[in-house]
Write a protein that holds these residues in place. Structure first.
Motif: not given
Length: 303
Positions: A244-268
């Protein structure tokens, strides 16, 4: 008519969003500290784990016996953990910051705190995973063929609410203005009357409180607490911060969501046994293609 493949994909996306918002909470806390100090706090995820253990202890000792409210349990565990996080800054990091060129020393100190927390948990609570009480029995709903647990909706709503509150604190309050001023130039901020040590310690308190809240939420959802729960989350949230961009608040939210969705899709669709490697694939790709992250900005250093 919704096909079976579409239902499976929707289910994975729903689960990914749920996990992603908890990653986002931990990542935002990590980014807040990094944004102010340019310090990678390796102990951050250990506080995530510690909060879950404190909540489990309170629940086991008092929840079933005296009927203490789940909300009170959450508040107590989060405040205790956040206070310990601020104490880490006051006792271990603040004396180091007074010395010039102490960046690597502070980094190693956070590793030391991480080791102390991890081993302290093992010493006090043991190596056997502990069961967490389930205060909710909210049932499920069906949406487009996907089954969504109502407790997922509750936890996601709480996480999103806290994300909004943290963004408001950073960008709309005097405390947030002081944080951003210190991140730009601590010396100039001090000359403008900002109590730099106090603001930094408060940043640790708020950032670790966010991680602690996420830890309690996930322990409640899975009804399980173990000493390794912080390790994988910490690495994934570091990847989310870079994405998301280290040090960025909005980037943290976006990065967390992308990692979470990518991880579960890969698992499925590929394998649940290798889901943890998704975050590192994303991390390597971002470092190669866009090192500043999706919402980060390139730093221009004047010589």
């Amino acid at each position: 008519m919704i096909t079976k493949e579409a239902t499976v994909l929707l289910q994975q996306i729903v689960n990914g969003i749920f996990i992603g918002v908890t990653y986002a909470l931990v990542t935002i806390g990590f980014n807040m500290v990094y944004g102010v100090l340019k310090l990678t706090n390796f102990a951050h995820a250990s506080f995530y784990m510690l909060a879950a253990y404190i909540a489990q202890f309170i629940a086991a000792k008092f929840f079933m016996q005296s009927g203490i409210s789940w909300w009170i349990m959450v508040v107590i565990s989060v405040l205790l953990t956040a206070a310990l996080g601020a104490s880490m800054d006051i006792l271990a990091l603040r004396p180091i910051r007074k010395k010039k060129g102490a960046g690597i020393t502070a980094l190693i100190s956070t590793i030391g705190v991480q080791t102390m927390l991890n081993n302290g948990v093992l010493l006090v609570f043991g190596t056997v995973p502990l069961m967490m009480v389930d205060p909710f029995d909210l049932g499920n709903i069906e949406f487009g063929g996907a089954v969504i647990r109502n407790v997922q909706i509750l936890i996601t709503s709480l996480a999103v609410l806290l994300l909004v509150i943290l963004s408001f604190i950073v960008y709309k309050t005097k405390f947030g203005t002081a944080m951003r001023a210190i991140s730009q130039n601590p010396t100039a901020a001090s000359l403008m009357g900002i109590n730099v040590p106090k603001i930094i310690s408060a940043t640790f308190f708020v950032g670790i409180a966010a991680a602690a809240f996420a830890g309690v939420l996930m322990a409640t959802y899975y009804q399980r607490v173990d000493s390794l729960m912080g390790a994988s989350v910490g690495l994934k949230c570091f990847a989310a911060a870079v994405l998301g961009g280290i040090g960025s608040i909005q980037g943290a939210a976006l990065g967390g969501l992308i990692i979470g969705v990518a991880e579960t899709i890969f698992a499925g669709y590929v394998s649940s046994g290798y889901r943890d490697m998704v975050a590192f694939i994303v991390l390597i790709a971002v470092l190669l293609l866009r090192p500043q992250g999706l919402l980060g900005k390139k730093e221009i250093k004047k010589v």
